[in-house]
Design a protein around this motif. Structure first.
Motif, PDB file in Angstrom:
ATOM      1  N   UNK A  78      46.459 -28.261 -24.107  1.00 54.64           N
ATOM      2  CA  UNK A  78      45.005 -28.269 -24.362  1.00 54.64           C
ATOM      3  C   UNK A  78      44.223 -29.098 -23.334  1.00 54.64           C
ATOM      4  N   UNK A  79      44.843 -30.114 -22.773  1.00 57.91           N
ATOM      5  CA  UNK A  79      44.162 -30.917 -21.741  1.00 57.91           C
ATOM      6  C   UNK A  79      43.926 -30.064 -20.500  1.00 57.91           C
ATOM      7  N   UNK A  80      44.967 -29.310 -20.132  1.00 55.67           N
ATOM      8  CA  UNK A  80      44.851 -28.442 -18.946  1.00 55.67           C
ATOM      9  C   UNK A  80      43.770 -27.398 -19.165  1.00 55.67           C
ATOM     10  N   UNK A  81      43.802 -26.789 -20.366  1.00 49.59           N
ATOM     11  CA  UNK A  81      42.825 -25.728 -20.670  1.00 49.59           C
ATOM     12  C   UNK A  81      41.405 -26.298 -20.654  1.00 49.59           C
ATOM     13  N   UNK A  82      41.279 -27.497 -21.178  1.00 52.28           N
ATOM     14  CA  UNK A  82      39.957 -28.116 -21.261  1.00 52.28           C
ATOM     15  C   UNK A  82      39.427 -28.422 -19.848  1.00 52.28           C
ATOM     16  N   UNK A  83      40.316 -28.877 -18.971  1.00 45.83           N
ATOM     17  CA  UNK A  83      39.892 -29.141 -17.588  1.00 45.83           C
ATOM     18  C   UNK A  83      39.507 -27.841 -16.888  1.00 45.83           C
ATOM     19  N   UNK A  84      40.299 -26.810 -17.165  1.00 43.38           N
ATOM     20  CA  UNK A  84      40.003 -25.519 -16.552  1.00 43.38           C
ATOM     21  C   UNK A  84      38.651 -25.003 -17.051  1.00 43.38           C
ATOM     22  N   UNK A 130      35.127 -33.454 -22.896  1.00 47.38           N
ATOM     23  CA  UNK A 130      35.833 -32.389 -23.634  1.00 47.38           C
ATOM     24  C   UNK A 130      34.895 -31.715 -24.627  1.00 47.38           C
ATOM     25  N   UNK A 131      33.761 -32.355 -24.916  1.00 45.99           N
ATOM     26  CA  UNK A 131      32.817 -31.758 -25.881  1.00 45.99           C
ATOM     27  C   UNK A 131      31.747 -30.895 -25.198  1.00 45.99           C
ATOM     28  N   UNK A 132      31.804 -30.761 -23.875  1.00 48.51           N
ATOM     29  CA  UNK A 132      30.836 -29.907 -23.178  1.00 48.51           C
ATOM     30  C   UNK A 132      31.377 -28.475 -23.140  1.00 48.51           C
ATOM     31  N   UNK A 133      30.592 -27.559 -23.690  1.00 49.62           N
ATOM     32  CA  UNK A 133      31.026 -26.156 -23.732  1.00 49.62           C
ATOM     33  C   UNK A 133      29.910 -25.261 -23.194  1.00 49.62           C
ATOM     34  N   UNK A 134      30.120 -23.959 -23.270  1.00 51.19           N
ATOM     35  CA  UNK A 134      29.112 -23.047 -22.713  1.00 51.19           C
ATOM     36  C   UNK A 134      27.762 -23.246 -23.401  1.00 51.19           C
TER      37      UNK A 134
END
Ligand SMILES: Cc1ncc(COP(=O)(O)O)c(C=O)c1O
Length: 481
Positions: A374-380, A456-460
Protein backbone atom coordinates in the motif's frame (compact mmCIF):
# COMPACT_ATOMS: atom_id res chain seq x y z
CA UNK A 1 12.07 15.91 63.12
CA UNK A 2 10.10 13.61 60.93
CA UNK A 3 11.39 10.08 60.84
CA UNK A 4 13.05 9.30 57.48
CA UNK A 5 10.87 6.29 56.78
CA UNK A 6 7.72 8.27 57.51
CA UNK A 7 8.94 11.04 55.23
CA UNK A 8 9.60 8.63 52.39
CA UNK A 9 6.17 7.05 52.73
CA UNK A 10 4.48 10.43 52.91
CA UNK A 11 6.23 11.51 49.70
CA UNK A 12 5.37 8.25 48.01
CA UNK A 13 1.73 8.76 48.88
CA UNK A 14 1.78 12.39 47.70
CA UNK A 15 3.31 11.53 44.34
CA UNK A 16 1.35 8.33 43.77
CA UNK A 17 -0.90 10.03 41.20
CA UNK A 18 2.00 9.76 38.78
CA UNK A 19 1.02 6.12 38.39
CA UNK A 20 -2.67 6.43 37.53
CA UNK A 21 -4.95 3.52 38.35
CA UNK A 22 -6.21 1.24 35.63
CA UNK A 23 -9.61 2.95 35.68
CA UNK A 24 -8.05 6.42 35.30
CA UNK A 25 -5.87 5.16 32.46
CA UNK A 26 -8.90 3.73 30.73
CA UNK A 27 -10.96 6.89 31.20
CA UNK A 28 -8.16 9.11 29.88
CA UNK A 29 -7.58 6.80 26.97
CA UNK A 30 -11.22 6.90 26.02
CA UNK A 31 -11.23 10.69 26.04
CA UNK A 32 -8.02 10.89 24.03
CA UNK A 33 -9.29 8.36 21.52
CA UNK A 34 -12.58 10.20 21.10
CA UNK A 35 -10.65 13.41 20.46
CA UNK A 36 -8.23 11.72 18.04
CA UNK A 37 -10.94 9.96 16.07
CA UNK A 38 -13.06 13.09 15.84
CA UNK A 39 -9.96 14.92 14.56
CA UNK A 40 -9.40 12.31 11.86
CA UNK A 41 -13.04 11.90 10.86
CA UNK A 42 -13.70 15.63 10.47
CA UNK A 43 -10.52 16.45 8.63
CA UNK A 44 -11.73 15.77 5.13
CA UNK A 45 -14.38 18.48 5.38
CA UNK A 46 -12.27 21.03 7.20
CA UNK A 47 -9.88 23.63 5.89
CA UNK A 48 -6.24 22.66 5.58
CA UNK A 49 -5.12 26.13 6.66
CA UNK A 50 -6.57 28.75 8.96
CA UNK A 51 -4.54 31.93 8.91
CA UNK A 52 -3.87 33.18 12.44
CA UNK A 53 -1.58 36.02 13.30
CA UNK A 54 -3.11 37.24 16.58
CA UNK A 55 -1.25 36.97 19.85
CA UNK A 56 -2.54 34.14 21.98
CA UNK A 57 -1.92 34.85 25.66
CA UNK A 58 -3.53 31.64 26.79
CA UNK A 59 -0.14 29.96 27.05
CA UNK A 60 1.28 32.69 29.29
CA UNK A 61 -1.69 32.50 31.61
CA UNK A 62 -1.18 28.85 32.48
CA UNK A 63 -0.22 28.12 36.07
CA UNK A 64 1.52 24.75 36.01
CA UNK A 65 0.94 24.36 39.75
CA UNK A 66 -2.75 23.94 38.98
CA UNK A 67 -4.04 20.72 37.49
CA UNK A 68 -6.88 20.35 35.03
CA UNK A 69 -8.93 17.43 33.80
CA UNK A 70 -8.22 15.56 30.58
CA UNK A 71 -11.39 17.06 29.17
CA UNK A 72 -10.13 20.59 29.88
CA UNK A 73 -6.69 19.77 28.49
CA UNK A 74 -8.19 18.49 25.26
CA UNK A 75 -10.45 21.52 25.00
CA UNK A 76 -7.39 23.75 25.31
CA UNK A 77 -5.55 21.85 22.59
CA UNK A 78 -8.58 21.98 20.34
CA UNK A 79 -8.93 25.72 20.71
CA UNK A 80 -5.33 26.90 20.86
CA UNK A 81 -3.37 24.34 18.87
CA UNK A 82 -5.31 21.97 16.66
CA UNK A 83 -7.71 24.29 14.92
CA UNK A 84 -5.42 27.07 13.74
CA UNK A 85 -2.60 27.42 11.23
CA UNK A 86 -1.68 24.57 8.94
CA UNK A 87 -3.14 21.12 9.44
CA UNK A 88 -0.23 18.92 8.34
CA UNK A 89 -2.33 15.81 8.86
CA UNK A 90 -4.82 16.97 6.22
CA UNK A 91 -4.77 15.72 2.65
CA UNK A 92 -5.30 19.37 1.74
CA UNK A 93 -1.72 20.09 2.80
CA UNK A 94 -0.07 20.39 -0.59
CA UNK A 95 2.51 23.01 0.35
CA UNK A 96 6.13 22.75 1.54
CA UNK A 97 6.72 18.99 1.87
CA UNK A 98 3.54 17.49 3.34
CA UNK A 99 3.49 15.31 6.39
CA UNK A 100 0.53 13.04 6.89
CA UNK A 101 0.64 10.78 9.89
CA UNK A 102 -0.58 7.25 9.29
CA UNK A 103 -2.38 5.83 12.30
CA UNK A 104 0.14 3.17 13.36
CA UNK A 105 2.69 5.96 13.93
CA UNK A 106 0.61 6.93 16.94
CA UNK A 107 0.26 3.34 18.09
CA UNK A 108 4.00 2.75 17.75
CA UNK A 109 4.80 5.94 19.63
CA UNK A 110 2.29 5.06 22.32
CA UNK A 111 3.87 1.66 22.87
CA UNK A 112 7.37 3.12 22.68
CA UNK A 113 6.42 5.63 25.36
CA UNK A 114 4.73 3.09 27.62
CA UNK A 115 7.43 0.43 27.39
CA UNK A 116 10.12 3.12 27.18
CA UNK A 117 12.63 0.65 25.74
CA UNK A 118 16.16 1.97 25.73
CA UNK A 119 16.96 2.11 22.03
CA UNK A 120 20.29 3.91 22.39
CA UNK A 121 22.49 1.04 23.55
CA UNK A 122 22.28 -2.64 22.65
CA UNK A 123 23.12 -3.82 26.17
CA UNK A 124 20.05 -2.11 27.62
CA UNK A 125 17.58 -2.60 24.78
CA UNK A 126 18.77 -5.50 22.63
CA UNK A 127 15.33 -6.04 21.11
CA UNK A 128 14.74 -2.36 20.39
CA UNK A 129 18.19 -1.97 18.84
CA UNK A 130 17.73 -5.13 16.77
CA UNK A 131 14.38 -3.80 15.58
CA UNK A 132 15.85 -0.44 14.57
CA UNK A 133 18.92 -1.99 12.95
CA UNK A 134 16.73 -4.38 10.95
CA UNK A 135 14.89 -1.36 9.55
CA UNK A 136 18.23 0.21 8.63
CA UNK A 137 19.27 -2.97 6.81
CA UNK A 138 15.94 -3.03 4.97
CA UNK A 139 16.35 0.60 3.93
CA UNK A 140 19.91 -0.08 2.74
CA UNK A 141 18.56 -2.85 0.56
CA UNK A 142 15.78 -0.60 -0.73
CA UNK A 143 18.19 2.03 -2.02
CA UNK A 144 20.75 -0.46 -3.30
CA UNK A 145 23.35 -0.14 -0.53
CA UNK A 146 25.32 -3.23 0.50
CA UNK A 147 24.16 -5.14 3.56
CA UNK A 148 27.23 -4.11 5.55
CA UNK A 149 26.32 -0.44 5.27
CA UNK A 150 24.75 1.10 8.32
CA UNK A 151 22.75 4.11 9.38
CA UNK A 152 20.72 5.79 12.03
CA UNK A 153 17.09 6.56 12.68
CA UNK A 154 17.00 10.20 13.65
CA UNK A 155 14.42 12.92 14.11
CA UNK A 156 14.26 14.12 10.49
CA UNK A 157 16.07 15.11 7.34
CA UNK A 158 18.07 17.92 8.91
CA UNK A 159 19.77 15.67 11.45
CA UNK A 160 20.20 12.92 8.83
CA UNK A 161 22.10 15.36 6.62
CA UNK A 162 24.12 16.59 9.60
CA UNK A 163 25.26 13.07 10.51
CA UNK A 164 26.36 12.50 6.91
CA UNK A 165 28.29 15.74 6.71
CA UNK A 166 30.15 15.33 10.00
CA UNK A 167 31.05 11.77 9.00
CA UNK A 168 32.25 12.94 5.57
CA UNK A 169 34.34 15.70 7.19
CA UNK A 170 36.18 13.24 9.43
CA UNK A 171 36.57 10.52 6.85
CA UNK A 172 38.13 12.97 4.42
CA UNK A 173 40.41 14.34 7.13
CA UNK A 174 39.09 17.90 7.06
CA UNK A 175 40.62 19.07 10.30
CA UNK A 176 40.53 22.72 11.35
CA UNK A 177 43.83 23.37 9.52
CA UNK A 178 42.30 22.28 6.23
CA UNK A 179 38.82 23.75 6.47
CA UNK A 180 39.52 26.90 4.50
CA UNK A 181 41.04 24.94 1.60
CA UNK A 182 38.28 22.36 1.51
CA UNK A 183 35.54 22.62 -1.10
CA UNK A 184 31.91 21.51 -1.00
CA UNK A 185 29.72 21.39 -4.13
CA UNK A 186 25.97 22.02 -3.90
CA UNK A 187 23.37 23.81 -6.01
CA UNK A 188 21.07 26.66 -5.23
CA UNK A 189 18.35 24.04 -4.83
CA UNK A 190 20.15 22.02 -2.17
CA UNK A 191 17.97 22.09 0.95
CA UNK A 192 19.03 24.80 3.39
CA UNK A 193 19.50 22.24 6.16
CA UNK A 194 22.65 21.14 4.33
CA UNK A 195 24.12 24.62 4.72
CA UNK A 196 23.01 24.60 8.33
CA UNK A 197 24.75 21.26 8.81
CA UNK A 198 27.91 22.58 7.16
CA UNK A 199 28.02 25.41 9.68
CA UNK A 200 27.22 23.22 12.68
CA UNK A 201 29.92 20.78 11.55
CA UNK A 202 32.50 23.59 11.80
CA UNK A 203 32.81 23.84 8.02
CA UNK A 204 31.58 27.38 7.66
CA UNK A 205 34.96 28.45 6.35
CA UNK A 206 34.98 25.78 3.66
CA UNK A 207 34.53 27.00 0.11
CA UNK A 208 30.94 26.40 -0.90
CA UNK A 209 30.48 26.17 -4.66
CA UNK A 210 26.97 26.67 -5.95
CA UNK A 211 27.16 24.69 -9.16
CA UNK A 212 24.82 26.13 -11.84
CA UNK A 213 21.81 24.10 -12.89
CA UNK A 214 20.07 23.28 -16.16
CA UNK A 215 16.56 24.53 -16.96
CA UNK A 216 15.02 21.70 -14.86
CA UNK A 217 17.05 22.73 -11.80
CA UNK A 218 19.48 19.83 -11.95
CA UNK A 219 23.17 20.25 -11.27
CA UNK A 220 25.10 20.97 -14.48
CA UNK A 221 27.52 18.09 -14.55
CA UNK A 222 29.93 19.70 -16.99
CA UNK A 223 30.35 22.75 -14.79
CA UNK A 224 30.81 20.50 -11.77
CA UNK A 225 33.59 18.67 -13.59
CA UNK A 226 35.40 21.86 -14.57
CA UNK A 227 35.07 23.28 -11.05
CA UNK A 228 36.51 20.13 -9.53
CA UNK A 229 39.40 20.23 -12.00
CA UNK A 230 40.14 23.90 -11.38
CA UNK A 231 39.94 23.52 -7.62
CA UNK A 232 42.29 20.56 -7.66
CA UNK A 233 44.75 22.47 -9.85
CA UNK A 234 44.63 25.40 -7.43
CA UNK A 235 45.71 23.05 -4.64
CA UNK A 236 42.34 23.12 -2.89
CA UNK A 237 40.72 20.02 -1.40
CA UNK A 238 37.42 19.09 -3.08
CA UNK A 239 35.91 16.74 -0.47
CA UNK A 240 32.14 16.73 -0.60
CA UNK A 241 29.59 16.68 -3.42
CA UNK A 242 25.95 16.95 -2.40
CA UNK A 243 23.25 15.75 -4.77
CA UNK A 244 19.49 15.93 -4.33
CA UNK A 245 17.13 13.11 -5.17
CA UNK A 246 14.03 15.26 -5.22
CA UNK A 247 14.60 18.92 -4.42
CA UNK A 248 12.08 20.60 -2.18
CA UNK A 249 11.22 23.39 -4.59
CA UNK A 250 10.82 21.44 -7.80
CA UNK A 251 11.20 17.72 -7.07
CA UNK A 252 14.15 17.51 -9.48
CA UNK A 253 16.72 14.77 -9.24
CA UNK A 254 20.35 15.66 -9.90
CA UNK A 255 22.39 13.58 -12.38
CA UNK A 256 23.41 11.21 -9.60
CA UNK A 257 25.24 8.60 -11.66
CA UNK A 258 27.52 11.15 -13.28
CA UNK A 259 28.06 12.86 -9.95
CA UNK A 260 29.10 9.52 -8.50
CA UNK A 261 31.64 9.13 -11.34
CA UNK A 262 33.15 12.52 -10.55
CA UNK A 263 33.14 11.89 -6.81
CA UNK A 264 35.17 8.75 -7.43
CA UNK A 265 37.65 10.48 -9.74
CA UNK A 266 38.17 13.40 -7.36
CA UNK A 267 38.11 11.35 -4.18
CA UNK A 268 35.10 13.21 -2.81
CA UNK A 269 32.44 11.98 -0.42
CA UNK A 270 29.19 11.81 -2.38
CA UNK A 271 26.12 12.56 -0.29
CA UNK A 272 22.57 12.35 -1.63
CA UNK A 273 19.75 14.18 0.08
CA UNK A 274 16.77 11.99 -0.76
CA UNK A 275 14.83 13.14 2.30
CA UNK A 276 11.79 14.02 0.23
CA UNK A 277 12.13 11.91 -2.91
CA UNK A 278 13.96 8.76 -1.87
CA UNK A 279 11.02 6.41 -1.42
CA UNK A 280 9.84 7.00 -5.00
CA UNK A 281 12.68 4.64 -5.95
CA UNK A 282 10.19 1.87 -5.12
CA UNK A 283 8.04 2.84 -8.12
CA UNK A 284 9.10 0.85 -11.19
CA UNK A 285 8.30 3.72 -13.53
CA UNK A 286 10.55 6.10 -11.58
CA UNK A 287 13.37 3.81 -10.47
CA UNK A 288 15.75 4.75 -13.28
CA UNK A 289 15.64 8.40 -12.31
CA UNK A 290 17.53 7.51 -9.13
CA UNK A 291 20.34 5.71 -10.93
CA UNK A 292 23.56 6.47 -9.11
CA UNK A 293 21.99 6.96 -5.67
CA UNK A 294 23.21 3.48 -4.79
CA UNK A 295 26.76 4.66 -5.52
CA UNK A 296 26.61 7.46 -2.94
CA UNK A 297 28.58 7.31 0.29
CA UNK A 298 25.55 8.47 2.24
CA UNK A 299 21.84 8.95 1.63
CA UNK A 300 19.29 10.83 3.75
CA UNK A 301 15.75 9.48 3.38
CA UNK A 302 12.73 10.47 5.48
CA UNK A 303 9.92 8.10 6.43
CA UNK A 304 8.09 11.12 7.86
CA UNK A 305 7.81 12.32 4.30
CA UNK A 306 7.79 9.47 1.78
CA UNK A 307 6.31 6.78 4.02
CA UNK A 308 3.65 9.13 5.41
CA UNK A 309 4.62 8.78 9.05
CA UNK A 310 3.95 11.58 11.53
CA UNK A 311 6.82 14.00 12.02
CA UNK A 312 9.79 12.64 13.87
CA UNK A 313 11.54 10.06 11.70
CA UNK A 314 14.35 10.67 9.27
CA UNK A 315 17.06 8.21 8.33
CA UNK A 316 20.69 8.49 7.34
CA UNK A 317 22.31 5.55 5.57
CA UNK A 318 26.09 5.42 5.31
CA UNK A 319 28.13 2.86 3.41
CA UNK A 320 31.28 3.12 5.50
CA UNK A 321 30.01 2.15 8.92
CA UNK A 322 33.47 2.47 10.42
CA UNK A 323 33.57 6.11 9.36
CA UNK A 324 30.19 6.67 11.00
CA UNK A 325 31.42 4.99 14.12
CA UNK A 326 34.73 6.89 14.19
CA UNK A 327 32.88 10.21 14.13
CA UNK A 328 30.40 9.40 16.87
CA UNK A 329 31.76 6.76 19.22
CA UNK A 330 32.79 7.75 22.74
CA UNK A 331 33.68 5.84 25.87
CA UNK A 332 32.65 6.81 29.37
CA UNK A 333 33.36 4.99 32.60
CA UNK A 334 29.72 5.06 33.67
CA UNK A 335 28.92 3.16 30.47
CA UNK A 336 31.50 0.42 31.03
CA UNK A 337 28.97 -2.42 31.52
CA UNK A 338 27.06 -1.41 28.43
CA UNK A 339 30.12 -1.48 26.26
CA UNK A 340 30.88 -5.10 26.97
CA UNK A 341 28.17 -6.37 24.62
CA UNK A 342 28.63 -5.78 20.94
CA UNK A 343 26.27 -8.06 19.02
CA UNK A 344 24.76 -5.11 17.16
CA UNK A 345 25.91 -1.57 16.55
CA UNK A 346 24.28 0.70 19.12
CA UNK A 347 22.57 3.83 17.76
CA UNK A 348 24.42 5.90 20.36
CA UNK A 349 27.74 4.92 18.74
CA UNK A 350 26.80 6.24 15.32
CA UNK A 351 24.83 9.40 16.11
CA UNK A 352 24.99 12.48 18.33
CA UNK A 353 22.30 11.04 20.63
CA UNK A 354 22.69 8.80 23.65
CA UNK A 355 19.27 8.38 25.17
CA UNK A 356 16.82 8.63 22.33
CA UNK A 357 13.23 8.21 21.31
CA UNK A 358 12.55 4.59 20.39
CA UNK A 359 11.43 5.90 17.05
CA UNK A 360 11.90 2.75 15.01
CA UNK A 361 8.79 1.14 16.45
CA UNK A 362 6.40 3.50 14.63
CA UNK A 363 7.92 2.51 11.27
CA UNK A 364 8.20 -1.16 12.10
CA UNK A 365 4.59 -1.35 13.24
CA UNK A 366 3.34 0.55 10.19
CA UNK A 367 5.17 -1.78 7.82
CA UNK A 368 4.10 -4.91 9.70
CA UNK A 369 0.42 -3.92 9.89
CA UNK A 370 0.03 -2.74 6.30
CA UNK A 371 2.80 -4.56 4.41
CA UNK A 372 4.85 -2.60 1.90
CA UNK A 373 2.52 -2.71 -1.07
CA UNK A 374 0.00 0.00 0.00
CA UNK A 375 2.92 2.40 0.55
CA UNK A 376 4.14 1.81 -2.99
CA UNK A 377 0.65 2.22 -4.41
CA UNK A 378 0.12 5.40 -2.44
CA UNK A 379 3.38 6.89 -3.72
CA UNK A 380 2.47 5.91 -7.25
CA UNK A 381 -0.91 7.59 -6.74
CA UNK A 382 0.89 10.81 -5.62
CA UNK A 383 3.02 10.76 -8.76
CA UNK A 384 -0.06 10.21 -10.94
CA UNK A 385 -1.88 13.03 -9.14
CA UNK A 386 1.05 15.34 -9.86
CA UNK A 387 0.84 14.44 -13.57
CA UNK A 388 -2.93 15.06 -13.47
CA UNK A 389 -2.60 18.41 -11.69
CA UNK A 390 0.08 19.57 -14.12
CA UNK A 391 -2.26 18.94 -17.05
CA UNK A 392 -5.45 20.28 -15.47
CA UNK A 393 -3.97 23.47 -14.07
CA UNK A 394 -3.00 24.55 -17.57
CA UNK A 395 -6.67 24.41 -18.56
CA UNK A 396 -7.49 27.20 -16.10
CA UNK A 397 -4.89 29.72 -17.25
CA UNK A 398 -1.70 28.56 -15.58
CA UNK A 399 1.66 27.73 -17.06
CA UNK A 400 3.82 25.06 -15.44
CA UNK A 401 7.49 24.27 -14.98
CA UNK A 402 6.99 21.13 -17.08
CA UNK A 403 6.01 17.55 -16.32
CA UNK A 404 6.91 16.74 -12.72
CA UNK A 405 9.84 14.45 -12.12
CA UNK A 406 8.34 13.23 -8.84
CA UNK A 407 5.33 14.79 -7.11
CA UNK A 408 6.10 18.51 -6.98
CA UNK A 409 4.54 20.69 -9.69
CA UNK A 410 5.62 24.26 -10.40
CA UNK A 411 2.95 26.54 -11.82
CA UNK A 412 1.93 30.17 -12.02
CA UNK A 413 -0.89 32.17 -13.49
CA UNK A 414 0.14 33.36 -16.92
CA UNK A 415 -2.62 35.56 -18.35
CA UNK A 416 -1.45 38.76 -16.72
CA UNK A 417 1.01 41.52 -17.46
CA UNK A 418 2.81 41.38 -14.11
CA UNK A 419 3.15 37.69 -13.31
CA UNK A 420 5.17 38.22 -10.14
CA UNK A 421 2.65 40.61 -8.62
CA UNK A 422 -0.37 38.57 -9.68
CA UNK A 423 1.03 35.31 -8.32
CA UNK A 424 2.06 36.91 -5.04
CA UNK A 425 -1.48 38.15 -4.57
CA UNK A 426 -2.76 34.76 -5.59
CA UNK A 427 -0.75 33.09 -2.82
CA UNK A 428 -2.28 35.55 -0.35
CA UNK A 429 -5.78 34.66 -1.54
CA UNK A 430 -5.01 30.95 -1.37
CA UNK A 431 -3.89 31.31 2.24
CA UNK A 432 -7.00 33.32 3.11
CA UNK A 433 -9.16 30.65 1.50
CA UNK A 434 -7.42 27.72 3.16
CA UNK A 435 -9.51 24.87 1.74
CA UNK A 436 -6.22 23.57 0.42
CA UNK A 437 -2.81 24.79 1.54
CA UNK A 438 -0.28 25.66 -1.15
CA UNK A 439 3.07 27.41 -0.83
CA UNK A 440 5.09 29.55 -3.20
CA UNK A 441 8.73 30.00 -4.04
CA UNK A 442 11.07 32.26 -5.99
CA UNK A 443 13.08 30.75 -8.81
CA UNK A 444 15.50 32.86 -10.84
CA UNK A 445 13.83 35.94 -9.38
CA UNK A 446 10.37 34.84 -10.46
CA UNK A 447 7.36 34.01 -8.34
CA UNK A 448 6.14 30.42 -8.72
CA UNK A 449 3.70 28.30 -6.83
CA UNK A 450 4.28 24.70 -5.91
CA UNK A 451 1.93 21.81 -5.48
CA UNK A 452 3.79 19.23 -3.39
CA UNK A 453 1.66 16.11 -3.40
CA UNK A 454 2.81 13.66 -0.77
CA UNK A 455 0.19 13.23 1.92
CA UNK A 456 -1.40 9.79 1.96
CA UNK A 457 -4.71 11.62 2.42
CA UNK A 458 -4.40 13.59 -0.84
CA UNK A 459 -6.56 12.03 -3.55
CA UNK A 460 -8.11 13.03 -6.86
CA UNK A 461 -11.00 14.76 -5.08
CA UNK A 462 -8.47 16.88 -3.15
CA UNK A 463 -6.73 17.90 -6.35
CA UNK A 464 -10.08 18.77 -7.95
CA UNK A 465 -10.91 20.89 -4.90
CA UNK A 466 -7.49 22.53 -5.25
CA UNK A 467 -8.20 23.36 -8.90
CA UNK A 468 -11.62 24.83 -8.00
CA UNK A 469 -10.02 26.88 -5.25
CA UNK A 470 -7.31 28.16 -7.62
CA UNK A 471 -9.95 29.24 -10.14
CA UNK A 472 -11.92 31.06 -7.38
CA UNK A 473 -8.77 32.75 -6.07
CA UNK A 474 -7.81 33.94 -9.57
CA UNK A 475 -11.19 35.71 -9.77
CA UNK A 476 -10.63 37.30 -6.37
CA UNK A 477 -7.20 38.59 -7.37
CA UNK A 478 -8.63 40.01 -10.57
CA UNK A 479 -11.20 41.90 -8.47
CA UNK A 480 -8.41 43.30 -6.26
CA UNK A 481 -6.37 44.62 -9.18
C1 LIG B 1 15.03 17.62 0.31
C2 LIG B 1 14.91 17.90 1.77
N1 LIG B 1 15.99 17.71 2.56
C3 LIG B 1 15.94 17.96 3.88
C4 LIG B 1 14.79 18.42 4.49
C5 LIG B 1 14.77 18.69 5.96
O1 LIG B 1 14.05 17.69 6.60
P1 LIG B 1 13.41 17.90 8.05
O2 LIG B 1 12.43 19.01 7.92
O3 LIG B 1 12.79 16.58 8.32
O4 LIG B 1 14.50 18.21 9.00
C6 LIG B 1 13.65 18.63 3.71
C7 LIG B 1 12.41 19.14 4.32
O5 LIG B 1 11.42 19.35 3.68
C8 LIG B 1 13.71 18.37 2.32
O6 LIG B 1 12.65 18.55 1.52
Amino acid sequence: MEDLTKRILRLEEASSVLEPTASTREAWMEEVLTYAHRFIDRMENEKAFIEEYQTDNAFEEIDFKEKISMEEALQFLDQHVDSIGLNPASGGHIGYIPGGGIYPTAMGDFLAAITNRYAGIFFGGPGAVRLENSLIRWLCQLIGFPQNAHGNLCSGGSIANLIAITTARDKKGITSKKVDQSVIYVTDQTHHCVQKAIRIAGLNESILRYVPMDDRFKMDIEVLESLLKEDKEKGLIPFLIVGSAGTTDTGSIDPLDKMADLARIYNCWFHVDAAYGGFFVMIDELKDRFKGMERADSVAIDPHKGLFLSYGLGVILIKDKKAMYDTHFYKASYMQDAQERFDEISPADVSPELTKHYRGLRLWLSLRLFGLDPFKKCLEEKYALALYFEKEVQKIGFETGGEPELSVVLYRYKNTTDKNKFNKLLTEEIHKDGRVFLSSTTLNGEEWMRAAILSFRTHKRTIDLCLDMLADCVLRVKKRL
